[in-house]
Design a protein around this motif. Sequence first.
Motif, mmCIF file in Angstrom:
data_model
loop_
_atom_site.group_PDB
_atom_site.id
_atom_site.type_symbol
_atom_site.label_atom_id
_atom_site.label_comp_id
_atom_site.label_asym_id
_atom_site.label_seq_id
_atom_site.Cartn_x
_atom_site.Cartn_y
_atom_site.Cartn_z
ATOM 1 N N TYR A 355 0.824 -1.211 0.000
ATOM 2 C CA TYR A 355 0.000 0.000 0.000
ATOM 3 C C TYR A 355 0.855 1.257 0.000
ATOM 4 N N LEU A 359 0.885 4.576 -2.187
ATOM 5 C CA LEU A 359 0.813 5.935 -1.637
ATOM 6 C C LEU A 359 1.890 6.830 -2.228
ATOM 7 N N GLU A 362 0.640 7.980 -5.492
ATOM 8 C CA GLU A 362 -0.310 9.084 -5.321
ATOM 9 C C GLU A 362 0.443 10.401 -5.132
ATOM 10 N N VAL A 374 -4.407 0.936 -7.417
ATOM 11 C CA VAL A 374 -5.300 0.251 -6.473
ATOM 12 C C VAL A 374 -6.186 -0.738 -7.220
ATOM 13 N N SER A 414 -3.017 -4.869 1.131
ATOM 14 C CA SER A 414 -2.950 -3.437 0.801
ATOM 15 C C SER A 414 -4.337 -2.833 0.679
ATOM 16 N N HIS A 418 -6.200 0.279 2.534
ATOM 17 C CA HIS A 418 -6.873 1.332 1.775
ATOM 18 C C HIS A 418 -8.281 1.569 2.325
ATOM 19 N N ARG A 421 -8.052 3.367 5.671
ATOM 20 C CA ARG A 421 -7.787 4.789 5.456
ATOM 21 C C ARG A 421 -9.085 5.528 5.135
ATOM 22 N N ASN A 422 -9.926 4.910 4.319
ATOM 23 C CA ASN A 422 -11.168 5.576 3.926
ATOM 24 C C ASN A 422 -12.229 5.521 5.007
ATOM 25 N N LYS A 554 -13.265 2.758 -2.768
ATOM 26 C CA LYS A 554 -12.946 2.684 -1.344
ATOM 27 C C LYS A 554 -13.165 1.305 -0.746
#
Length: 867
Positions: A355, A359, A362, A374, A414, A418, A421-422, A554
């Motif tokens: 992940y 990042l 990103e 992703v 990963s 993600h 995080r969301n 997400k």
Amino acid sequence: MYGEKRCDFALRDDGLDRVAPTPQGTGGRKPFPLPGDTPHYPRDRAYDLQHIRLEVALDFQRRSIRGTATLTLTPVNDSLSTVRLDAVDMALGPITLADGTPLQYDYAGNVIRVHLDRSHNAGEHVTLAVPYEATPRRGIYFIGPDEGYPEKRVHAWSQGQDEDSKHWFPCWDATYVKATSEIIATVPERFFALSNGALVAVRHDEEGQTKTYHWRQEQPHAPYLMTLAAGEYVEIAEEWDGIPVTYYVPPGREDDGRRCFGNTPDMVRFFSEKIGVRYPWDKYAQISVGDFIFGAMENTSATTMTEYMLHDEKAHQDFSADGIVAHELAHQWFGDLLTCRDWSHAWLNEGFATYFDALYTEHHLGRDEFLVQVKGNLDSYLAEDRDHYRRPIVTNVFRTPIDLFDRHLYEKGSLVLHMLRNVLGDTLWWKAINHYVNKNRYQWIVTADLQRAIEEATGRNLDWFFQQWVYQAGYPEYQAEYAWDDEANLARITITQTQTTDHGTPRFRMPLDLRFTTAAGDQTVTVTVSEQEQTFYVPLPSKPLAVRIDPDLKVLKTLDFPRPKDLLLHQLRHAPDALGRMEAAEALGKVGTPDAVAALKEALLHDPFWAVQAACARALGALTSAAALEALLAGTTLDHPKARRAVHAALGEFKDDAAAAALGNVLDRGDASYYAEAAAAYALGKTRHASAFEGIQVALGKPSHNEVIRMQAMDGLGELKDRRGIDVALEWSRYGQPTRVRERAVTALGKLGGEQEDRKREVVDRLIELLDDPWLRVKIEACGALEALKDSRAVPALLRAAEKDPDGRVQRRAREAAQALRQGASPADEVKQLRSDLESVQEENRKLKDRLEKLEALVNGTGRTPA
């Protein structure tokens, strides 16, 4: 660690073909545990290892190592009288205490039991000196020229993960052991030697023509992270905030090294700032090695990297090593600073590194590139889950730890992060990560430590999340329906979870975003889906122009969501994000009407983002109509090499003279991109055109970065099913041919041998021979090819490989293949045949449809196909 299940280097970075082929022969989902697999638990901790000091000399001619391991330890409890050490196939000298006191020991079954001079109590320090010699089959590898590859350079490298350090030095080889270390390595005078930590001294012995490097690692780390690499190297020196950042490459490859590693200082800065914990080691070095058995390995402060990542300027336009470089760097926090207690929790190493690789994408390339990555991770995991097996991320049932290093561990891990995080939001996510790392630095951890740290930092209870996503298997399979009530200005969305509850799959609870685009703009509503079927009503100012579910990806899921064509057309033309346009392209490829094809062609030729162009190419390829072919032929001159690559791949779906001619032209004239040309070679084989065999022969004559053109040509040969292909594949499988092409030649034999019954026995015999090949990936491919050929004569040879091969990956693949052959043909084989028959029917229907369109055009007097 970057494993080969993730590391199809030829296709790794494009966001399109991240899904490496499912291993040959593995049709349909099977249980993950194989017969004989058992639960594994960490053994009791009788002592804490404090320090490991290795004084070793490498003998490159004998491919052996000789030296002394000095181990300092403290008992956990009183009355420690015996110390257990792990050591494989070593000749031991007299074992003593630090003061020279001789000790008795027993050595059997890869375990040394040292009998101490007396019972020692908790807190005492005990230092053992263990002289040894070894010619290891694992742990440390000596690379050099042989009859097949006389140009190989001489060098050596170690590889400890998962539990192979015990093959090159005596130790307690477990992830939960943390000790400081030092390595004092003597190598030939012309060689450089890299290890963990800071370089303390270099000593020259002019008489012996050797050089001794002394490296010291002052912070504790696990034994599997100890490293030694030696050979002739050139150093490229950079730094970040006073920390040395160095790259070591073979002489003459300095420019390739800068292309490969050049973004490392920016990555160190980015991770240090976002994690909130400064890079924790004395230096960060990366060294390129040949014949590496993985993609890369995150040894503490000194990553070992396969030479496949070095690349020239031509490859650089559509190939990047940034992903693997960021992955290994992220491990310096997640894996090295914090280390999973045992391999059942290895997603805390690999899921995080995967992940954080995304990042960095990103940060460096933007949101669209990040979400494409992703999605690539999602597709890769779904393929393994669908076609191979399903398991929880955390499981302790296996044969060897390497069995766990799969797409569930990396990609699904990963995706779980993600989703976390969301669920938390960026502010709480980074707060939780900072707390997790600070709290557990230099410690071993299990999944509960991550959950506890998040809950401590955020106050959020996440039992529900970890239970369904980490300790249970699978994912939600959503089926959705949309309807519009014109009188009430009300949108209705019905969402059904259709997944079965086999393999421990639950009904999932997750927030889902519903996004409606109207003339007034976007409106996003977040709902919680937790039941088997739920309906949501959303008032809107006007009828929506586009409707999307989970537009920002997400949630790990599959989604079947048919929508009216006009909504999809608007989404393809106007969605501000690449993911939205890609989603619309895929859906329109299933519609297939003339206006849908026209819209796909327009986006293919003019969308500003390569991944949208690629999605359009795939959608057009799935249609296999004359209009779709015309659109793809117009796309063969697209500027972006990744978009061109996708066009070439899509042309392989057409059994058509024009498609074959276009692909043949690419191979004849070449392409500015190695990878676009490689895609053309594979696609030409898929057309099964009469000209394809000669075109593939042309491609096999072309060297390229990582042999990608020859590799894909060999894949195309397997798809072509031409009888002449067997002799070609047999020749390219020969030891001495480029290693990566050999792997693909073995795969091709598994496809071609089944098509020619009179030569099947010859092919099977050759594949059985290759089970003893020196190169592990050739052996792995041979297992899959034998399974694909369904010849039970291979079972004894596969079982022998499963028991005797030193690599756990070969062992598991051989066990899978033997089990499949014993069970006979599976329903998936019947599905495969039905799919082939369906393709033939679809091709006939396409030809009939084209003829009908031409007749309609003539009848209408237009001379062209009606719009």
